[in-house]
Design an enzyme around this catalytic site. Structure first.
Site, PDB file in Angstrom:
ATOM      1  N   GLU A  84       9.910  15.773  15.901  1.00 43.28           N
ATOM      2  CA  GLU A  84      10.350  15.593  14.521  1.00 43.28           C
ATOM      3  C   GLU A  84       9.631  16.593  13.617  1.00 43.28           C
ATOM      4  O   GLU A  84       8.408  16.581  13.503  1.00 43.28           O
ATOM      5  CB  GLU A  84      10.057  14.169  14.047  1.00 43.28           C
ATOM      6  CG  GLU A  84      10.612  13.893  12.661  1.00 43.28           C
ATOM      7  CD  GLU A  84      10.403  12.459  12.218  1.00 43.28           C
ATOM      8  OE1 GLU A  84      11.313  11.901  11.578  1.00 43.28           O
ATOM      9  OE2 GLU A  84       9.332  11.888  12.512  1.00 43.28           O
ATOM     10  N   GLY A 140       6.904   4.890   8.547  1.00 43.79           N
ATOM     11  CA  GLY A 140       6.108   6.112   8.632  1.00 43.79           C
ATOM     12  C   GLY A 140       6.309   6.792   9.971  1.00 43.79           C
ATOM     13  O   GLY A 140       7.317   6.576  10.663  1.00 43.79           O
ATOM     14  N   SER A 141       5.347   7.585  10.347  1.00 37.25           N
ATOM     15  CA  SER A 141       5.453   8.372  11.571  1.00 37.25           C
ATOM     16  C   SER A 141       5.328   7.503  12.810  1.00 37.25           C
ATOM     17  O   SER A 141       4.723   6.426  12.790  1.00 37.25           O
ATOM     18  CB  SER A 141       4.377   9.456  11.601  1.00 37.25           C
ATOM     19  OG  SER A 141       3.102   8.875  11.826  1.00 37.25           O
ATOM     20  N   GLY A 189       2.716   4.526  13.651  1.00 33.92           N
ATOM     21  CA  GLY A 189       3.317   3.260  14.044  1.00 33.92           C
ATOM     22  C   GLY A 189       2.749   2.725  15.343  1.00 33.92           C
ATOM     23  O   GLY A 189       2.561   1.506  15.505  1.00 33.92           O
ATOM     24  N   GLU A 246       9.473   0.944  11.156  1.00 29.01           N
ATOM     25  CA  GLU A 246      10.583   1.892  10.978  1.00 29.01           C
ATOM     26  C   GLU A 246       9.958   3.275  11.049  1.00 29.01           C
ATOM     27  O   GLU A 246       9.250   3.692  10.135  1.00 29.01           O
ATOM     28  CB  GLU A 246      11.278   1.631   9.635  1.00 29.01           C
ATOM     29  CG  GLU A 246      12.653   2.239   9.544  1.00 29.01           C
ATOM     30  CD  GLU A 246      12.628   3.665   9.036  1.00 29.01           C
ATOM     31  OE1 GLU A 246      12.722   4.586   9.880  1.00 29.01           O
ATOM     32  OE2 GLU A 246      12.505   3.854   7.827  1.00 29.01           O
ATOM     33  N   CYS A 264      13.781  10.309   7.774  1.00 25.37           N
ATOM     34  CA  CYS A 264      13.547  10.009   9.186  1.00 25.37           C
ATOM     35  C   CYS A 264      14.820  10.019  10.018  1.00 25.37           C
ATOM     36  O   CYS A 264      14.783  10.296  11.211  1.00 25.37           O
ATOM     37  CB  CYS A 264      12.851   8.659   9.322  1.00 25.37           C
ATOM     38  SG  CYS A 264      13.660   7.338   8.383  1.00 25.37           S
ATOM     39  N   LYS A 324       0.850  -1.195   0.000  1.00 28.43           N
ATOM     40  CA  LYS A 324       0.000   0.000   0.000  1.00 28.43           C
ATOM     41  C   LYS A 324       0.879   1.236   0.000  1.00 28.43           C
ATOM     42  O   LYS A 324       1.448   1.608   1.026  1.00 28.43           O
ATOM     43  CB  LYS A 324      -0.921   0.036   1.223  1.00 28.43           C
ATOM     44  CG  LYS A 324      -1.977   1.149   1.120  1.00 28.43           C
ATOM     45  CD  LYS A 324      -2.496   1.626   2.459  1.00 28.43           C
ATOM     46  CE  LYS A 324      -1.605   2.643   3.110  1.00 28.43           C
ATOM     47  NZ  LYS A 324      -1.542   3.946   2.384  1.00 28.43           N
TER      48      LYS A 324
END
Length: 479
Positions: free
Chosen positions: A384, A230-231, A235, A252, A286, A178
């Site tokens: 972040e 992703g974020s 996550g 991750e 990231c 996806k």
């Protein structure tokens, strides 16, 4: 390359969507529509998972000799290589990645990654015998885990998709991918390559969907493992779902890494390396070292050098090879980055950037920005930002630098800059993080990549990644 598509890649074929909903892809630099693709519904996810399940259970892919899977991956490498320029251009047009970077990472590194796992596939032992302390022996068998849901973000859509697909296929799994709604065109290029490479039907499936439908995929009863990049916020939601289902998951996630400049560092060399270590992909990576830790004795010198670096970077069209910094990936993301810059102006001293570049009437651009006199407890030092914003933090000695680097909810990347390799390694050893570089930073295909604390669970890259797509079974033999 056509920029409009009317189908998903499911079961080795182009499948019509279950609804008329579509995603419209926007060029980050011009704000113009550059393509549209179908938007998946739950019914489309059902079909994709069913195709992956059928391929895993009945196509013979999971039981195929490792050499045959390796050969299929090699064909995939050849088909992707022919499309390398298309992959790079598709990514840069969608998310604003400078074309030089997308050619290197999305168009080359990603394909090298598939080639690496093609070579590694034959090294996985399906079965081995071990001594037994109680019986005759133990037979340890490794089997592919099953159907994998691979959920990919918009910042490195090709590399981060293939970093899941390649080890999963090498292990014998099947995959439903996806992609992010912001970067989908590249997935069609990859699907065309998979079809040309004659990857068996259902082994890889691509369906673009929004967050809600993505959540449906994560919880789908036909999925055996989830691999997500992703974020950290997203996550945590995925981890909660997988925890309730006792479903294996690799996460991750985000980071707020520290770039530690030691007092013996050559600042000219540091300024040459920091764009890759701290500002990569317009700040949208990231692992970027966006907290720059500078010694008290050279603090003013470091701040001046960073301000000069930020001001010298060419901001502009990501398809122009001369561009260093392109736009943010979306209007909403630029708003988010600008909100952090506004907050930074209340917490610290702005020494470079802080606004939108002149002469850029269109596109979601933000100037490379540097804040000095930042306390590590400041919002801009702890959260972040995911943009070209650096916070310069003062430290007293090496031990203080390590303490500040570790004072974070994250632990993904980092770097140490010094003229002494031994001193750099000593400082790096004290930093609690999943990865760190000495006088540079870039992940290596052959080494595990991932984070600690809020930066995730599990590892991608290296031989360790394949292990995350395997199930182990021990058979105890007593006679």
């Amino acid at each position: 390359m056509s920029n409009s598509y009317d189908a998903f890649y499911i079961g080795g074929k182009w499948a019509k969507p279950a609804s008329s909903s579509r995603f419209h892809l926007i060029n980050a630099a011009t704000e113009e529509e550059i393509g549209s693709v179908p938007e998946a519904s739950n019914a489309d996810i059902d079909r994709a998972v069913a195709a992956a399940r059928h391929a895993f259970d009945h196509s013979g892919w999971a039981a195929l000799p490792a050499a045959d899977r390796a050969a299929a991956l090699k064909r995939f490498v050849a088909a992707l290589s022919k499309r390398s320029p298309d992959l790079a251009r598709a990514v840069s047009s969608q998310n604003g990645m400078p074309i030089g970077l997308s050619q290197m990472l999305e168009g080359q590194f990603s394909i090298g990654l598939v080639d690496y796992y093609a070579g590694l596939a034959t090294s996985v032992q399906a079965e081995e015998k071990r001594p037994s302390q109680m019986g005759t022996e133990t037979i340890v068998t490794r089997r592919p885990i099953g159907v994998v849901a691979a959920i990919v973000p918009w910042n490195f859509p090709v590399t981060l998709a293939l970093s899941k697909i390649a080890p999963a296929l090498a292990a014998g799994c099947t995959v439903v991918v996806k992609p992010s709604p912001g970067t989908i065109l590249d997935s069609y290029v990859m699907a065309e390559a998979a079809q040309e490479a004659q990857i068996p039907a259902g082994v890889i499936n691509w369906v673009a969907a929004d967050r809600d439908v993505g959540a449906y995929l994560v919880a789908h009863p036909g999925v055996d493992k989830v691999a997500f990049t992703g974020s950290t916020a997203a996550g945590k939601l995925i981890a909660r779902t997988c925890g309730e289902l006792l479903r294996p998951v690799t996460l991750e996630l985000g980071g707020k890494s520290a770039a530690i400049i030691l007092d013996d560092a050559d600042l000219n060399a540091v300024m040459q390396g920091l764009p890759m270590a701290s500002l990569l992909n317009n700040g949208q990576a990231c692992y970027n070292g966006t907290r720059v830790l500078a010694p008290e004795s050279r603090y003013a010198e470091v701040v001046e050098a960073l301000a000069g670096l930020a001001s010298s970077l060419v901001v502009g069209d990501p398809l122009d090879p001369a561009t260093h910094v392109g736009p943010m990936a979306s209007s909403a993301h630029r708003d988010r980055v600008e909100s952090y810059i506004a907050k930074g102006k209340t917490e610290a001293r702005l020494v470079a950037g802080g606004g939108r570049p002149k002469g850029q009437a269109r596109g979601w651009f933000v100037q490379p920005t540097v804040f000095a006199d930042v306390d590590n407890s400041a919002v801009i030092a702890q959260e972040e930002i995911f943009g070209p914003v650096l916070s310069v933090i003062k430290y007293k000695d090496d031990a203080d630098a390590v303490r500040i680097a570790n004072d974070s909810a994250f632990g993904l990347g980092g770097s140490v800059w010094t003229s002494s390799r031994e001193r750099g390694l000593s400082v790096a050893k004290g930093v609690f993080t999943g990865t760190i570089g000495i006088n540079g930073y870039l992940p290596s295909i052959g080494s595990p990549f991932g984070g600690v604390r809020g930066s995730g669970l599990g590892r991608e890259l290296g031989p360790e990644a394949i292990d995350g797509y395997l199930q182990y079974k021990s058979t105890y033999v007593f006679g």
